[in-house]
Design a protein around this motif. Structure first.
Motif, PDB file in Angstrom:
ATOM      1  N   ILE A  75       0.834  -1.192   0.000  1.00 53.15           N
ATOM      2  CA  ILE A  75       0.000   0.000   0.000  1.00 53.15           C
ATOM      3  C   ILE A  75       0.871   1.244   0.000  1.00 53.15           C
ATOM      4  O   ILE A  75       1.908   1.273   0.682  1.00 53.15           O
ATOM      5  CB  ILE A  75      -0.898   0.044   1.250  1.00 53.15           C
ATOM      6  CG1 ILE A  75      -1.717  -1.252   1.381  1.00 53.15           C
ATOM      7  CG2 ILE A  75      -1.815   1.254   1.210  1.00 53.15           C
ATOM      8  CD1 ILE A  75      -2.745  -1.432   0.306  1.00 53.15           C
ATOM      9  N   GLY A  76       0.445   2.230  -0.725  1.00 52.27           N
ATOM     10  CA  GLY A  76       1.157   3.496  -0.738  1.00 52.27           C
ATOM     11  C   GLY A  76       0.215   4.667  -0.516  1.00 52.27           C
ATOM     12  O   GLY A  76      -0.964   4.609  -0.885  1.00 52.27           O
ATOM     13  N   TRP A  77       0.730   5.690   0.116  1.00 47.93           N
ATOM     14  CA  TRP A  77       0.024   6.972   0.225  1.00 47.93           C
ATOM     15  C   TRP A  77       0.734   7.974  -0.677  1.00 47.93           C
ATOM     16  O   TRP A  77       1.966   8.073  -0.657  1.00 47.93           O
ATOM     17  CB  TRP A  77       0.032   7.488   1.654  1.00 47.93           C
ATOM     18  CG  TRP A  77      -1.021   6.913   2.550  1.00 47.93           C
ATOM     19  CD1 TRP A  77      -0.849   5.947   3.511  1.00 47.93           C
ATOM     20  CD2 TRP A  77      -2.407   7.274   2.596  1.00 47.93           C
ATOM     21  NE1 TRP A  77      -2.046   5.682   4.132  1.00 47.93           N
ATOM     22  CE2 TRP A  77      -3.012   6.488   3.600  1.00 47.93           C
ATOM     23  CE3 TRP A  77      -3.191   8.191   1.887  1.00 47.93           C
ATOM     24  CZ2 TRP A  77      -4.364   6.586   3.904  1.00 47.93           C
ATOM     25  CZ3 TRP A  77      -4.534   8.281   2.200  1.00 47.93           C
ATOM     26  CH2 TRP A  77      -5.119   7.491   3.206  1.00 47.93           C
ATOM     27  N   SER A  97       4.330   7.784   1.634  1.00 48.97           N
ATOM     28  CA  SER A  97       4.752   6.652   2.450  1.00 48.97           C
ATOM     29  C   SER A  97       4.232   5.366   1.825  1.00 48.97           C
ATOM     30  O   SER A  97       3.315   5.397   0.990  1.00 48.97           O
ATOM     31  CB  SER A  97       4.231   6.776   3.889  1.00 48.97           C
ATOM     32  OG  SER A  97       2.824   6.720   3.914  1.00 48.97           O
ATOM     33  N   CYS A  98       4.820   4.251   2.217  1.00 49.07           N
ATOM     34  CA  CYS A  98       4.368   2.970   1.680  1.00 49.07           C
ATOM     35  C   CYS A  98       4.627   1.859   2.699  1.00 49.07           C
ATOM     36  O   CYS A  98       5.502   1.986   3.557  1.00 49.07           O
ATOM     37  CB  CYS A  98       5.027   2.651   0.343  1.00 49.07           C
ATOM     38  SG  CYS A  98       6.815   2.705   0.349  1.00 49.07           S
ATOM     39  N   LEU A  99       3.834   0.818   2.568  1.00 49.84           N
ATOM     40  CA  LEU A  99       3.872  -0.305   3.498  1.00 49.84           C
ATOM     41  C   LEU A  99       4.010  -1.589   2.697  1.00 49.84           C
ATOM     42  O   LEU A  99       3.191  -1.862   1.814  1.00 49.84           O
ATOM     43  CB  LEU A  99       2.584  -0.328   4.324  1.00 49.84           C
ATOM     44  CG  LEU A  99       2.341  -1.527   5.242  1.00 49.84           C
ATOM     45  CD1 LEU A  99       3.378  -1.570   6.346  1.00 49.84           C
ATOM     46  CD2 LEU A  99       0.932  -1.441   5.819  1.00 49.84           C
ATOM     47  N   SER A 100       5.036  -2.355   3.004  1.00 47.74           N
ATOM     48  CA  SER A 100       5.296  -3.583   2.264  1.00 47.74           C
ATOM     49  C   SER A 100       4.400  -4.725   2.724  1.00 47.74           C
ATOM     50  O   SER A 100       4.201  -4.932   3.926  1.00 47.74           O
ATOM     51  CB  SER A 100       6.758  -3.994   2.444  1.00 47.74           C
ATOM     52  OG  SER A 100       6.981  -5.284   1.912  1.00 47.74           O
ATOM     53  N   THR A 139       2.927   9.131  10.067  1.00 45.24           N
ATOM     54  CA  THR A 139       3.033   7.725  10.437  1.00 45.24           C
ATOM     55  C   THR A 139       1.970   6.940   9.684  1.00 45.24           C
ATOM     56  O   THR A 139       0.792   7.282   9.739  1.00 45.24           O
ATOM     57  CB  THR A 139       2.840   7.525  11.945  1.00 45.24           C
ATOM     58  OG1 THR A 139       3.808   8.297  12.654  1.00 45.24           O
ATOM     59  CG2 THR A 139       3.006   6.061  12.319  1.00 45.24           C
ATOM     60  N   MET A 140       2.405   5.884   9.021  1.00 44.44           N
ATOM     61  CA  MET A 140       1.494   5.009   8.291  1.00 44.44           C
ATOM     62  C   MET A 140       1.351   3.709   9.051  1.00 44.44           C
ATOM     63  O   MET A 140       2.351   3.150   9.509  1.00 44.44           O
ATOM     64  CB  MET A 140       2.055   4.740   6.896  1.00 44.44           C
ATOM     65  CG  MET A 140       1.198   3.846   6.031  1.00 44.44           C
ATOM     66  SD  MET A 140       1.974   3.650   4.395  1.00 44.44           S
ATOM     67  CE  MET A 140       0.754   2.614   3.591  1.00 44.44           C
ATOM     68  N   TYR A 141       0.119   3.229   9.200  1.00 43.00           N
ATOM     69  CA  TYR A 141      -0.087   1.951   9.862  1.00 43.00           C
ATOM     70  C   TYR A 141      -1.381   1.327   9.364  1.00 43.00           C
ATOM     71  O   TYR A 141      -2.208   2.007   8.761  1.00 43.00           O
ATOM     72  CB  TYR A 141      -0.101   2.106  11.385  1.00 43.00           C
ATOM     73  CG  TYR A 141      -1.169   3.013  11.937  1.00 43.00           C
ATOM     74  CD1 TYR A 141      -0.982   4.384  11.967  1.00 43.00           C
ATOM     75  CD2 TYR A 141      -2.354   2.490  12.459  1.00 43.00           C
ATOM     76  CE1 TYR A 141      -1.961   5.221  12.477  1.00 43.00           C
ATOM     77  CE2 TYR A 141      -3.324   3.315  12.972  1.00 43.00           C
ATOM     78  CZ  TYR A 141      -3.125   4.681  12.990  1.00 43.00           C
ATOM     79  OH  TYR A 141      -4.094   5.499  13.508  1.00 43.00           O
ATOM     80  N   SER A 142      -1.520   0.052   9.605  1.00 41.00           N
ATOM     81  CA  SER A 142      -2.677  -0.674   9.099  1.00 41.00           C
ATOM     82  C   SER A 142      -3.438  -1.340  10.228  1.00 41.00           C
ATOM     83  O   SER A 142      -2.875  -1.649  11.279  1.00 41.00           O
ATOM     84  CB  SER A 142      -2.255  -1.723   8.073  1.00 41.00           C
ATOM     85  OG  SER A 142      -1.432  -2.707   8.682  1.00 41.00           O
ATOM     86  N   ASN A 169      -9.471  -3.776   7.558  1.00 44.88           N
ATOM     87  CA  ASN A 169      -9.062  -3.601   6.155  1.00 44.88           C
ATOM     88  C   ASN A 169      -8.810  -2.133   5.837  1.00 44.88           C
ATOM     89  O   ASN A 169      -9.196  -1.628   4.769  1.00 44.88           O
ATOM     90  CB  ASN A 169     -10.120  -4.165   5.206  1.00 44.88           C
ATOM     91  CG  ASN A 169     -10.277  -5.656   5.344  1.00 44.88           C
ATOM     92  OD1 ASN A 169      -9.299  -6.388   5.465  1.00 44.88           O
ATOM     93  ND2 ASN A 169     -11.516  -6.126   5.348  1.00 44.88           N
ATOM     94  N   THR A 170      -8.171  -1.459   6.759  1.00 46.64           N
ATOM     95  CA  THR A 170      -7.970  -0.019   6.634  1.00 46.64           C
ATOM     96  C   THR A 170      -6.521   0.329   6.906  1.00 46.64           C
ATOM     97  O   THR A 170      -5.899  -0.232   7.807  1.00 46.64           O
ATOM     98  CB  THR A 170      -8.891   0.742   7.609  1.00 46.64           C
ATOM     99  OG1 THR A 170     -10.256   0.415   7.309  1.00 46.64           O
ATOM    100  CG2 THR A 170      -8.708   2.242   7.474  1.00 46.64           C
ATOM    101  N   VAL A 171      -6.017   1.245   6.123  1.00 48.92           N
ATOM    102  CA  VAL A 171      -4.669   1.771   6.311  1.00 48.92           C
ATOM    103  C   VAL A 171      -4.805   3.257   6.653  1.00 48.92           C
ATOM    104  O   VAL A 171      -5.629   3.956   6.066  1.00 48.92           O
ATOM    105  CB  VAL A 171      -3.820   1.599   5.040  1.00 48.92           C
ATOM    106  CG1 VAL A 171      -2.440   2.196   5.238  1.00 48.92           C
ATOM    107  CG2 VAL A 171      -3.713   0.130   4.678  1.00 48.92           C
TER     108      VAL A 171
END
Length: 122
Positions: free
Chosen positions: A34-36, A49-52, A69-72, A77-79
């Motif tokens: 996921i990327g913002w 930002s991005c999350l692998s 800060t990015m988190y899931s 089912n939300t980032v």
């Protein structure tokens, strides 16, 4: 179908904070990265930002480091993108995106949600 929808934007004063949400469906965070991203008026879209999906690692653009800060939340089912100490230059439409193979701050993501606008007043 893979679907994403960003929301939570609005008008905020400089120095304030906002939390953006990216609601997703049709895929698992274990499979899709996921990327913002954001796009300011007259400028190109840029990665924030991005999350692998493979190991949960995260990258942040230099402009976001220390403030965003990015988190899931897999159960929802939300980032999220928590943004603090906002500056007028953070004003943009923010998007979330997902991809099965690509991970990074480039715009190569295959699936994109509609954006949410953040306006930071000085």
């Amino acid at each position: 179908d893979v679907q994403l929808q960003a929301f939570g934007g609005g008008l905020v004063e400089a120095g304030g904070y906002v939390r953006l949400s990216c609601s997703t469906s049709g895929f698992s965070f274990d499979d899709y990265s996921i990327g913002w991203f954001r796009q300011a008026p007259g400028k190109e879209r840029e990665g924030v930002s991005c999350l692998s999906s493979s190991d949960g690692s995260k990258y942040y653009a230099d402009s976001a480091k220390g403030r965003f800060t990015m988190y899931s939340d897999n159960a929802r089912n939300t980032v999220y993108l928590q943004m603090t100490n906002l500056k007028p230059e953070d004003t943009a439409v923010y998007y979330c995106a997902a991809d099965l193979r690509y991970f990074g701050l480039g715009t190569q993501y295959h699936y994109w949600g509609q954006g949410t606008e953040v306006t930071v007043s000085s």
